[in-house]
Motif scaffolding. Structure first.
Motif, PDB file in Angstrom:
ATOM      1  N   GLY A   7      43.719  34.603  38.896  1.00 29.11           N
ATOM      2  CA  GLY A   7      42.290  34.553  39.214  1.00 29.11           C
ATOM      3  C   GLY A   7      41.635  35.918  39.217  1.00 29.11           C
ATOM      4  O   GLY A   7      40.613  36.131  39.885  1.00 29.11           O
ATOM      5  N   GLY A   8      42.182  36.842  38.442  1.00 24.20           N
ATOM      6  CA  GLY A   8      41.695  38.220  38.465  1.00 24.20           C
ATOM      7  C   GLY A   8      40.400  38.471  37.731  1.00 24.20           C
ATOM      8  O   GLY A   8      39.892  39.595  37.763  1.00 24.20           O
ATOM      9  N   ALA A   9      39.829  37.444  37.083  1.00 26.03           N
ATOM     10  CA  ALA A   9      38.519  37.593  36.453  1.00 26.03           C
ATOM     11  C   ALA A   9      37.408  36.995  37.306  1.00 26.03           C
ATOM     12  O   ALA A   9      36.243  36.986  36.901  1.00 26.03           O
ATOM     13  CB  ALA A   9      38.511  36.947  35.062  1.00 26.03           C
ATOM     14  N   GLY A  10      37.762  36.499  38.477  1.00 21.18           N
ATOM     15  CA  GLY A  10      36.765  35.967  39.400  1.00 21.18           C
ATOM     16  C   GLY A  10      36.188  37.048  40.291  1.00 21.18           C
ATOM     17  O   GLY A  10      36.420  38.237  40.087  1.00 21.18           O
ATOM     18  N   PHE A  11      35.470  36.633  41.296  1.00 20.48           N
ATOM     19  CA  PHE A  11      34.734  37.560  42.173  1.00 20.48           C
ATOM     20  C   PHE A  11      35.668  38.525  42.908  1.00 20.48           C
ATOM     21  O   PHE A  11      35.682  39.732  42.646  1.00 20.48           O
ATOM     22  CB  PHE A  11      33.883  36.744  43.138  1.00 20.48           C
ATOM     23  N   ILE A  12      36.469  38.007  43.827  1.00 23.01           N
ATOM     24  CA  ILE A  12      37.323  38.899  44.622  1.00 23.01           C
ATOM     25  C   ILE A  12      38.424  39.488  43.756  1.00 23.01           C
ATOM     26  O   ILE A  12      38.737  40.676  43.847  1.00 23.01           O
ATOM     27  CB  ILE A  12      37.920  38.156  45.829  1.00 23.01           C
ATOM     28  N   ALA A  38      34.669  32.458  36.596  1.00 19.02           N
ATOM     29  CA  ALA A  38      35.343  33.671  36.129  1.00 19.02           C
ATOM     30  C   ALA A  38      34.617  34.219  34.912  1.00 19.02           C
ATOM     31  O   ALA A  38      33.959  33.484  34.185  1.00 19.02           O
ATOM     32  CB  ALA A  38      36.799  33.369  35.787  1.00 19.02           C
ATOM     33  N   ASN A  39      34.744  35.506  34.712  1.00 14.33           N
ATOM     34  CA  ASN A  39      33.994  36.144  33.632  1.00 14.33           C
ATOM     35  C   ASN A  39      34.755  37.373  33.142  1.00 14.33           C
ATOM     36  O   ASN A  39      34.972  38.309  33.922  1.00 14.33           O
ATOM     37  CB  ASN A  39      32.610  36.551  34.157  1.00 14.33           C
ATOM     38  N   PRO A  40      35.179  37.394  31.877  1.00 10.06           N
ATOM     39  CA  PRO A  40      35.867  38.582  31.366  1.00 10.06           C
ATOM     40  C   PRO A  40      35.046  39.861  31.522  1.00 10.06           C
ATOM     41  O   PRO A  40      35.611  40.953  31.635  1.00 10.06           O
ATOM     42  CB  PRO A  40      36.100  38.249  29.888  1.00 10.06           C
TER      43      PRO A  40
END
Length: 357
Positions: A7-12, A38-40
């Motif tokens: 989930g590293g492309a999400g907010f936190i 999520a957003n690259p």
């Protein structure tokens, strides 16, 4: 050091990855399904550095996770990946069950297989850090003491129940298989790169667009607010110094009613980007029907992480809020990429046409 961040492309998650790489801690492999939240673009710059690899994939795909673990040989897993919007969980709980429960289970199994084959010295240093929420503890009375790590679980929404289940799975994999896990339960995060379905960015962007600022019920629901940068620093402390098998509550020590949060956002916008007519954005506040099962108050007792690991939030709510409003004002391109047709349809359904579109 190489770590795998789900989930590293999400907010936190993206804030954590940016700060991890920016501080020279090593390489990050990001596994993210790249759903709507999520957003690259959240990782723009760090991917170009060569220290961040973004892999589009599902934590529920055990073979995919196992392949990544063998390829990159991470020394730790930081598990952010989750469906996290309470309103969406009420209207469609299936995604929350699949991602938060089934996905966490399959991730744990893939990690267990990888960890079990490591040399004993590497096994001892390995960590699996599971990021969870204060919502698993349920609603508190206004005068009740904040929730400690020993509080009884009492989730009231499908989202909270799915996160509670994932917390229990993580604990069981420690007790049954010896996997060196850590769990953190955080309060409401805010800051850069947060999707506009969440309270702060929704209010900032609606205010600037001269749209209603929808506040549920009487606006007196209370949350503890935690600046995302402070949260990321706490996670790093837990990862480095936390005792395997332990849970650490992470809170901002800043309880606010939803209505007070919205009013403070309006006050900062009045100063930084005043309306052309000179009137306050607070005039746009609109009360809407409360959502089902809306918990009245969450509050976190974060003494354990303070006393054991020496962490404390650096941002007061006022300074963190100002930084957050300023970031959204300074990044209109990011906002325009995120606020697409799918989000507008959801917002119209949830708050009424025109309220959040």
């Amino acid at each position: 050091m190489t770590i795998l961040v789900t989930g590293g492309a999400g907010f936190i998650g993206s804030n954590f990855v940016r700060e991890w790489i920016g501080s020279g801690r090593g390489r990050v492999v990001v596994l993210d399904r790249l759903t709507y939240a999520a957003n690259p673009a959240n990782l723009e710059g760090v991917i170009a550095s060569g220290l961040c690899v973004l892999v589009r994939g599902d934590i529920a795909d055990q073979a995919c996770v196992a392949s990544l673990l063998q390829k990159y040989q991470p020394e730790a897993i930081v598990h952010f990946a989750a469906e996290s919007h309470v309103d969406r969980s009420i209207h469609g709980p299936d995604d929350f069950i699949q991602t938060n429960i089934v996905g966490t289970y399959r991730l744990l199994e893939a990690v267990r297989g990888y960890w079990s084959a490591l040399p004993s010295s590497v096994q001892a240093a390995f960590r699996f850090l599971h990021v969870s929420t204060d919502e698993v503890y349920g609603s508190l009375a206004v005068d009740a003491p904040p929730s400690t790590e020993l509080a009884t679980y009492a989730p009231n929404s499908p989202y909270a129940a799915s996160k509670a289940a994932s917390d229990h799975l993580v604990r069981a994999w420690r007790e049954t298989y010896g996997l060196p896990v850590l769990t953190t339960n955080c309060s409401n995060n805010y800051g850069p790169f947060q999707h506009p379905e969440k309270l702060m960015p929704l209010m900032i962007l609606n205010a600037l667009a001269r749209k209603p600022l929808p506040v549920y019920g009487d606006g007196q629901n209370i949350r503890d607010w935690l600046y995302v940068g402070d949260h990321c620093e706490a996670i790093r402390r837990v990862l480095a110094q936390g005792r395997p098998g332990e849970t650490y509550n992470i809170g901002g020590d800043s309880e606010q009613t939803n209505l007070d949060v919205v009013r403070q956002i309006c006050a900062v916008l009045d100063e930084l980007s005043p309306r052309a007519d000179g009137r306050s954005y607070a005039e746009q506040i609109t009360f809407v029907a409360d959502r089902p099962g809306h918990d009245r108050r969450y509050a976190i007792d974060a003494r354990k992480v303070r006393e054991e690991l020496g962490w404390a939030p650096a941002q007061a709510f006022s300074s963190g809020l100002r930084k957050t409003v300023g970031w959204y004002l300074e990044h209109p391109e990011w906002v325009s990429q995120v606020v697409n047709g799918e989000y507008r349809r959801w917002s119209d359904q949830q708050y009424g046409a025109g309220a959040g579109s």
